[in-house]
Write a protein that holds these residues in place. Structure first.
Motif, PDB file in Angstrom:
ATOM      1  N   LEU A  18       0.835  -1.206   0.000  1.00 43.35           N
ATOM      2  CA  LEU A  18       0.000   0.000   0.000  1.00 43.35           C
ATOM      3  C   LEU A  18       0.869   1.255   0.000  1.00 43.35           C
ATOM      4  N   ILE A  19       1.903   1.271   0.814  1.00 47.35           N
ATOM      5  CA  ILE A  19       2.785   2.438   0.900  1.00 47.35           C
ATOM      6  C   ILE A  19       3.482   2.702  -0.438  1.00 47.35           C
ATOM      7  N   VAL A  20       4.075   1.663  -1.003  1.00 44.69           N
ATOM      8  CA  VAL A  20       4.820   1.823  -2.255  1.00 44.69           C
ATOM      9  C   VAL A  20       3.872   2.133  -3.408  1.00 44.69           C
ATOM     10  N   ALA A  21       2.756   1.416  -3.499  1.00 45.60           N
ATOM     11  CA  ALA A  21       1.802   1.654  -4.589  1.00 45.60           C
ATOM     12  C   ALA A  21       1.225   3.064  -4.520  1.00 45.60           C
ATOM     13  N   GLY A  22       0.917   3.539  -3.314  1.00 46.94           N
ATOM     14  CA  GLY A  22       0.396   4.894  -3.163  1.00 46.94           C
ATOM     15  C   GLY A  22       1.406   5.940  -3.591  1.00 46.94           C
ATOM     16  N   ALA A  23       2.662   5.724  -3.246  1.00 45.81           N
ATOM     17  CA  ALA A  23       3.709   6.662  -3.648  1.00 45.81           C
ATOM     18  C   ALA A  23       3.874   6.661  -5.167  1.00 45.81           C
ATOM     19  N   ILE A  24       3.900   5.482  -5.766  1.00 43.63           N
ATOM     20  CA  ILE A  24       4.049   5.395  -7.224  1.00 43.63           C
ATOM     21  C   ILE A  24       2.843   6.027  -7.920  1.00 43.63           C
ATOM     22  N   GLU A  37      16.181   0.763   3.560  1.00 40.43           N
ATOM     23  CA  GLU A  37      17.528   1.112   4.022  1.00 40.43           C
ATOM     24  C   GLU A  37      17.753   2.627   3.957  1.00 40.43           C
ATOM     25  N   LEU A  38      17.361   3.248   2.873  1.00 37.56           N
ATOM     26  CA  LEU A  38      17.528   4.701   2.763  1.00 37.56           C
ATOM     27  C   LEU A  38      16.610   5.435   3.743  1.00 37.56           C
ATOM     28  N   ALA A  39      15.414   4.879   3.990  1.00 34.34           N
ATOM     29  CA  ALA A  39      14.521   5.482   4.983  1.00 34.34           C
ATOM     30  C   ALA A  39      15.188   5.447   6.364  1.00 34.34           C
ATOM     31  N   ARG A  40      15.827   4.315   6.706  1.00 33.32           N
ATOM     32  CA  ARG A  40      16.519   4.210   8.000  1.00 33.32           C
ATOM     33  C   ARG A  40      17.702   5.177   8.070  1.00 33.32           C
ATOM     34  N   GLN A  41      18.434   5.320   6.965  1.00 35.49           N
ATOM     35  CA  GLN A  41      19.565   6.262   6.946  1.00 35.49           C
ATOM     36  C   GLN A  41      19.102   7.693   7.200  1.00 35.49           C
ATOM     37  N   LYS A  42      17.837   7.964   6.879  1.00 33.30           N
ATOM     38  CA  LYS A  42      17.299   9.318   7.075  1.00 33.30           C
ATOM     39  C   LYS A  42      16.535   9.456   8.385  1.00 33.30           C
ATOM     40  N   GLY A  43      16.635   8.413   9.248  1.00 38.52           N
ATOM     41  CA  GLY A  43      16.079   8.518  10.588  1.00 38.52           C
ATOM     42  C   GLY A  43      14.751   7.849  10.828  1.00 38.52           C
ATOM     43  N   ALA A  44      14.153   7.257   9.813  1.00 36.76           N
ATOM     44  CA  ALA A  44      12.885   6.545   9.983  1.00 36.76           C
ATOM     45  C   ALA A  44      13.174   5.085  10.318  1.00 36.76           C
ATOM     46  N   SER A  45      12.214   4.415  10.928  1.00 33.71           N
ATOM     47  CA  SER A  45      12.410   3.000  11.247  1.00 33.71           C
ATOM     48  C   SER A  45      12.166   2.101  10.040  1.00 33.71           C
ATOM     49  N   ASP A  46      11.471   2.614   9.024  1.00 33.17           N
ATOM     50  CA  ASP A  46      11.142   1.862   7.817  1.00 33.17           C
ATOM     51  C   ASP A  46      10.539   2.863   6.832  1.00 33.17           C
ATOM     52  N   VAL A  47      10.137   2.372   5.661  1.00 37.76           N
ATOM     53  CA  VAL A  47       9.428   3.247   4.735  1.00 37.76           C
ATOM     54  C   VAL A  47       8.143   3.722   5.403  1.00 37.76           C
ATOM     55  N   PHE A  48       7.586   4.833   4.912  1.00 36.24           N
ATOM     56  CA  PHE A  48       6.348   5.341   5.500  1.00 36.24           C
ATOM     57  C   PHE A  48       5.456   5.943   4.426  1.00 36.24           C
ATOM     58  N   MET A  49       4.169   5.983   4.729  1.00 33.40           N
ATOM     59  CA  MET A  49       3.149   6.442   3.800  1.00 33.40           C
ATOM     60  C   MET A  49       3.306   7.932   3.491  1.00 33.40           C
ATOM     61  N   ASN A  50       3.060   8.293   2.220  1.00 31.49           N
ATOM     62  CA  ASN A  50       3.137   9.705   1.854  1.00 31.49           C
ATOM     63  C   ASN A  50       1.774  10.391   2.086  1.00 31.49           C
ATOM     64  N   ILE A  51       1.792  11.708   2.079  1.00 30.57           N
ATOM     65  CA  ILE A  51       0.588  12.479   2.389  1.00 30.57           C
ATOM     66  C   ILE A  51      -0.497  12.302   1.326  1.00 30.57           C
ATOM     67  N   LEU A  52      -0.100  12.097   0.078  1.00 29.93           N
ATOM     68  CA  LEU A  52      -1.114  11.949  -0.969  1.00 29.93           C
ATOM     69  C   LEU A  52      -1.899  10.647  -0.816  1.00 29.93           C
ATOM     70  N   THR A  53      -1.239   9.589  -0.374  1.00 32.20           N
ATOM     71  CA  THR A  53      -1.956   8.343  -0.105  1.00 32.20           C
ATOM     72  C   THR A  53      -2.910   8.537   1.063  1.00 32.20           C
ATOM     73  N   THR A  54      -2.425   9.182   2.116  1.00 33.23           N
ATOM     74  CA  THR A  54      -3.286   9.462   3.265  1.00 33.23           C
ATOM     75  C   THR A  54      -4.482  10.306   2.833  1.00 33.23           C
ATOM     76  N   ASN A  55      -4.236  11.330   2.031  1.00 34.26           N
ATOM     77  CA  ASN A  55      -5.305  12.203   1.553  1.00 34.26           C
ATOM     78  C   ASN A  55      -6.374  11.395   0.808  1.00 34.26           C
ATOM     79  N   GLY A  56      -5.932  10.482  -0.042  1.00 35.81           N
ATOM     80  CA  GLY A  56      -6.862   9.637  -0.783  1.00 35.81           C
ATOM     81  C   GLY A  56      -7.666   8.717   0.122  1.00 35.81           C
ATOM     82  N   LEU A  57      -7.016   8.168   1.143  1.00 34.05           N
ATOM     83  CA  LEU A  57      -7.725   7.287   2.080  1.00 34.05           C
ATOM     84  C   LEU A  57      -8.747   8.057   2.903  1.00 34.05           C
TER      85      LEU A  57
END
Length: 130
Positions: A18-24, A37-57
């Motif tokens: 859902l996270i990846v499909a919403g972003a794409i 891995e890049l999300a963790r390097q930037k301080g997140a624990s894992d990938v995370f949902m973008n605002i546009l996916t949240t907006n759609g939901l």
């Protein structure tokens, strides 16, 4: 539609897909939405949902409640705690104002970390279709 009316809760399993499909789908190619891995390097624990996916939901939640004739006039949201894979976001809503065939609905989406999204949705539901 009447002030104080509560919409039934909607549980949305937050999957990696859902996270990846919403972003794409929203053409958001930021690495934090698809590369753990890049999300963790930037301080997140894992990938995370973008605002546009949240907006759609959030929009889906309101139109599912009011039916196929409902028209979203305005969606104003603010993000809080991130949605990560494995979370469940529970959306809840309350009608705050009604003016004729238009209502303002306060929406909250929460997960295990707290509130992921808060905001309001202005929706019009033509007379005779409710």
């Amino acid at each position: 539609m009447r002030p104080g009316e509560r919409l039934p809760p909607l549980e949305i399993p937050v999957t990696r897909t859902l996270i990846v499909a919403g972003a794409i789908a929203s053409r958001d190619f930021q690495d934090v939405h698809h590369d753990p891995e890049l999300a963790r390097q930037k301080g997140a624990s894992d990938v995370f949902m973008n605002i546009l996916t949240t907006n759609g939901l959030v929009g889906r939640y309101v139109t599912d409640h009011f039916g196929p004739t409902a028209v979203l006039r305005k969606v104003a949201i603010r993000l809080g705690a991130p949605n990560h894979p494995g979370d469940t976001m529970v959306l809840t809503g309350t009608v705050e104002e009604v003016d004729g065939d238009t209502a303002v609905v306060r929406v909250v989406g929460a997960n295990r970390l707290g509130r992921h999204v808060t905001g309001t949705v202005t929706v019009t539901v033509p007379e005779g279709t409710r």
